[in-house]
Design a protein around this motif. Structure first.
Motif, PDB file in Angstrom:
ATOM      1  N   LEU A   1       0.821  -1.198   0.000  1.00 37.67           N
ATOM      2  CA  LEU A   1       0.000   0.000   0.000  1.00 37.67           C
ATOM      3  C   LEU A   1       0.863   1.260   0.000  1.00 37.67           C
ATOM      4  N   GLU A   2       2.151   1.074  -0.242  1.00 34.80           N
ATOM      5  CA  GLU A   2       3.055   2.206  -0.338  1.00 34.80           C
ATOM      6  C   GLU A   2       2.973   2.807  -1.742  1.00 34.80           C
ATOM      7  N   SER A   3       3.212   4.087  -1.843  1.00 34.87           N
ATOM      8  CA  SER A   3       3.283   4.771  -3.130  1.00 34.87           C
ATOM      9  C   SER A   3       4.261   5.929  -2.985  1.00 34.87           C
ATOM     10  N   HIS A   4       4.544   6.599  -4.083  1.00 37.66           N
ATOM     11  CA  HIS A   4       5.442   7.751  -3.980  1.00 37.66           C
ATOM     12  C   HIS A   4       4.854   8.820  -3.077  1.00 37.66           C
ATOM     13  N   GLN A   5       3.519   8.872  -2.976  1.00 34.44           N
ATOM     14  CA  GLN A   5       2.875   9.864  -2.124  1.00 34.44           C
ATOM     15  C   GLN A   5       3.057   9.523  -0.644  1.00 34.44           C
ATOM     16  N   THR A   6       2.877   8.248  -0.300  1.00 30.68           N
ATOM     17  CA  THR A   6       3.072   7.865   1.102  1.00 30.68           C
ATOM     18  C   THR A   6       4.538   8.005   1.501  1.00 30.68           C
ATOM     19  N   GLU A   7       5.442   7.744   0.541  1.00 30.40           N
ATOM     20  CA  GLU A   7       6.869   7.919   0.834  1.00 30.40           C
ATOM     21  C   GLU A   7       7.196   9.389   1.114  1.00 30.40           C
ATOM     22  N   LEU A   8       6.632  10.281   0.301  1.00 33.91           N
ATOM     23  CA  LEU A   8       6.871  11.705   0.520  1.00 33.91           C
ATOM     24  C   LEU A   8       6.260  12.170   1.837  1.00 33.91           C
ATOM     25  N   TRP A   9       5.065  11.649   2.150  1.00 32.72           N
ATOM     26  CA  TRP A   9       4.422  12.014   3.402  1.00 32.72           C
ATOM     27  C   TRP A   9       5.303  11.617   4.591  1.00 32.72           C
ATOM     28  N   LYS A  10       5.852  10.410   4.554  1.00 33.47           N
ATOM     29  CA  LYS A  10       6.715   9.949   5.648  1.00 33.47           C
ATOM     30  C   LYS A  10       7.997  10.775   5.720  1.00 33.47           C
ATOM     31  N   ARG A  11       8.555  11.058   4.546  1.00 28.79           N
ATOM     32  CA  ARG A  11       9.812  11.806   4.521  1.00 28.79           C
ATOM     33  C   ARG A  11       9.642  13.179   5.168  1.00 28.79           C
ATOM     34  N   TYR A  12       8.594  13.897   4.765  1.00 24.50           N
ATOM     35  CA  TYR A  12       8.438  15.262   5.266  1.00 24.50           C
ATOM     36  C   TYR A  12       7.803  15.311   6.648  1.00 24.50           C
ATOM     37  N   SER A  13       7.140  14.233   7.049  1.00 20.37           N
ATOM     38  CA  SER A  13       6.675  14.144   8.430  1.00 20.37           C
ATOM     39  C   SER A  13       7.871  14.099   9.370  1.00 20.37           C
ATOM     40  N   GLU A  14       8.886  13.339   8.961  1.00 16.84           N
ATOM     41  CA  GLU A  14      10.108  13.250   9.770  1.00 16.84           C
ATOM     42  C   GLU A  14      10.852  14.576   9.748  1.00 16.84           C
ATOM     43  N   LYS A  15      10.869  15.237   8.597  1.00 15.52           N
ATOM     44  CA  LYS A  15      11.599  16.499   8.480  1.00 15.52           C
ATOM     45  C   LYS A  15      11.070  17.526   9.471  1.00 15.52           C
ATOM     46  N   TYR A  16       9.760  17.657   9.563  1.00 17.13           N
ATOM     47  CA  TYR A  16       9.185  18.698  10.406  1.00 17.13           C
ATOM     48  C   TYR A  16       8.997  18.225  11.849  1.00 17.13           C
ATOM     49  N   LYS A  17       9.105  16.925  12.036  1.00 14.95           N
ATOM     50  CA  LYS A  17       9.055  16.406  13.409  1.00 14.95           C
ATOM     51  C   LYS A  17      10.378  16.691  14.103  1.00 14.95           C
ATOM     52  N   ASN A  18      11.476  16.580  13.324  1.00 14.56           N
ATOM     53  CA  ASN A  18      12.801  16.780  13.896  1.00 14.56           C
ATOM     54  C   ASN A  18      13.531  17.887  13.093  1.00 14.56           C
ATOM     55  N   PRO A  19      13.155  19.146  13.288  1.00 13.43           N
ATOM     56  CA  PRO A  19      13.773  20.230  12.510  1.00 13.43           C
ATOM     57  C   PRO A  19      15.266  20.365  12.799  1.00 13.43           C
TER      58      PRO A  19
END
Length: 431
Positions: free
Chosen positions: A413-431
């Protein structure tokens, strides 16, 4: 040294592009699986609480409530969740268009006006990122249809987890698509004509062109078939009943004329696609047992004199009149196909019972497309094409898939959209 640098560059390119490739198709089912405790939405209007859904070798073997012997099976505990048959998207350009603005990625519209021999299936791209993004919302099958021209070509039905178009196809060349002439045309404002609607003076001539093509194909098929004529040969399925004629038409007069046209030419298997004014001719449609694939409801009324909410309540009106209906996505941008379950949810919000609305994208669409013998409902003997959702799958707030299966194969159920969501969720979680 030069060769080493080229080799390093090649490896770097391979690594950089591989992360964007489609998820590898799921492996063939090797062990029986039981989904236990979920609310099962069968797809035919029935609900089973505390269900046990068992499938083996890619087929559903039982759907029961209560206690079932699951020893020796892989058990998925789904208490509090919901299990649904895979949703079916009708009349889409999935896999035919990747980026609208890039002509090289657009294969939905071929050159020509009468081209029934053009097959959309061979242009279907299984590695499309757009296709990949459908699965997290429960859309696991689609009718891939050509666009443009008068007779656009031939559609096929695919499942959305495959290596290539041969693997993807679950019904090849299911129907031919005809864009019915419009009985009205808009004034060409750039030539100084009034911008409003006016009768189409070429309407009769355009219908005659289609009629002449039909007549010519019948004459050809009855003869010695020399010289070879591919467009005429492609029409054979309409006359022997192996294919359906999908007539794309919205207005009342057009629908009426299209129905009479099909009957006069002995084409028994036909479907109205669009049908914005189908509510005006329900008696005719029911008399001839003609199903309708309605436009997705998130749109404005087709005409100025229609109720403002007509697109939203059309499904209920046709359902109450006894017409077999489904939802089609031909009037939507390709990526919006992912909203299919929420279109059905909107129909429920405007009067339909929730399980009847579910039929619009499961059992009803399966019947209309002629694939209901093996998909569309959770029943023993049918393909194990289904998914588990944390909540109501017709509500965007609770359509959260945890597992999905196509023909028994557990899919990613992964897609490029879910990958981007995870990537930027981590980015803004740990600035």
């Amino acid at each position: 040294m030069k060769h080493i640098n080229i080799y390093i560059l090649f490896i770097a390119l391979l690594i950089s592009t591989s992360s964007f490739a489609q998820q590898t198709p799921g492996s063939k089912q090797t062990k029986a699986i039981a989904i236990v405790g979920a609310t099962a939405h069968i797809g035919n209007g029935q609900i089973i609480e505390n269900s046990v859904v068992v499938f083996e070798n890619g087929k559903i073997t039982s759907v029961n409530s209560g206690n079932t012997n699951t020893s020796g099976m892989t058990v998925i505990e789904a208490k509090g969740k919901h299990v649904y048959p895979g949703f079916i998207a009708a009349n889409t350009a999935l896999g035919l268009v990747e980026v609208d603005a890039v002509r090289a990625t657009d294969d939905q519209n071929e050159v020509g006006d009468m081209i029934p021999h053009v097959r959309s299936l061979i242009a279907y791209n299984t590695e499309s990122k757009v296709v990949e993004s459908m699965r997290p919302n429960g859309i696991l099958m689609a009718q891939v249809s050509p666009k443009g021209g008068r007779i656009s070509g031939t559609s096929s039905i695919v499942q959305l987890d495959a290596w290539n178009w041969e693997d993807a196809s679950i019904k090849t060349d299911d129907g031919i698509h005809l864009n019915w002439p419009s009985s009205f045309s808009r004034g060409r404002w750039w030539l100084g004509e009034p911008a409003g609607l006016k009768p189409n003076k070429e309407y009769a001539n355009q219908i005659n062109e289609v009629t002449n093509f039909i007549t010519g194909s019948k004459t050809y098929l009855k003869g010695d078939k020399k010289p070879k004529h591919l467009p005429f040969e492609a029409m054979q399925g309409l006359y022997n009943g192996s294919q359906k004629l999908f007539i794309h038409v919205n207005d009342e007069k057009g629908i009426t004329d299209a129905v009479h046209f099909a009957k006069e030419n002995n084409i028994d298997q036909m479907v109205i696609v669009g049908g914005a004014e189908a509510y005006k001719v329900t008696t005719l449609l029911k008399q001839h047992n003609i199903p309708v694939l309605i436009n997705a409801p998130h749109s404005l009324p087709a005409n100025e004199d229609q109720d403002y909410d007509m697109p939203f309540k059309l499904a209920k009106q046709l359902h109450d009149a006894g017409i077999l209906i489904g939802i089609q996505l031909g009037n939507r941008e390709n990526f919006q196909t992912r909203n299919l379950p929420f279109y059905a949810g909107t129909c429920a919000a405007y009067g339909m019972e929730k399980e009847d609305a579910l039929k619009l994208i499961t059992s009803n669409t399966a019947k209309i497309l002629g694939i209901d013998s093996f998909v569309g409902t959770l029943e023993a003997g049918k393909d194990a094409t289904l998914f588990i959702s944390e909540g109501d799958a017709l509500d965007m707030r609770t359509n959260i898939l945890t597992e999905a299966f196509i023909q028994g194969r557990q899919i990613s159920l992964e897609s490029h959209q879910t990958e981007l969501w995870k990537r930027y969720s981590e980015k803004y979680k740990n600035p």
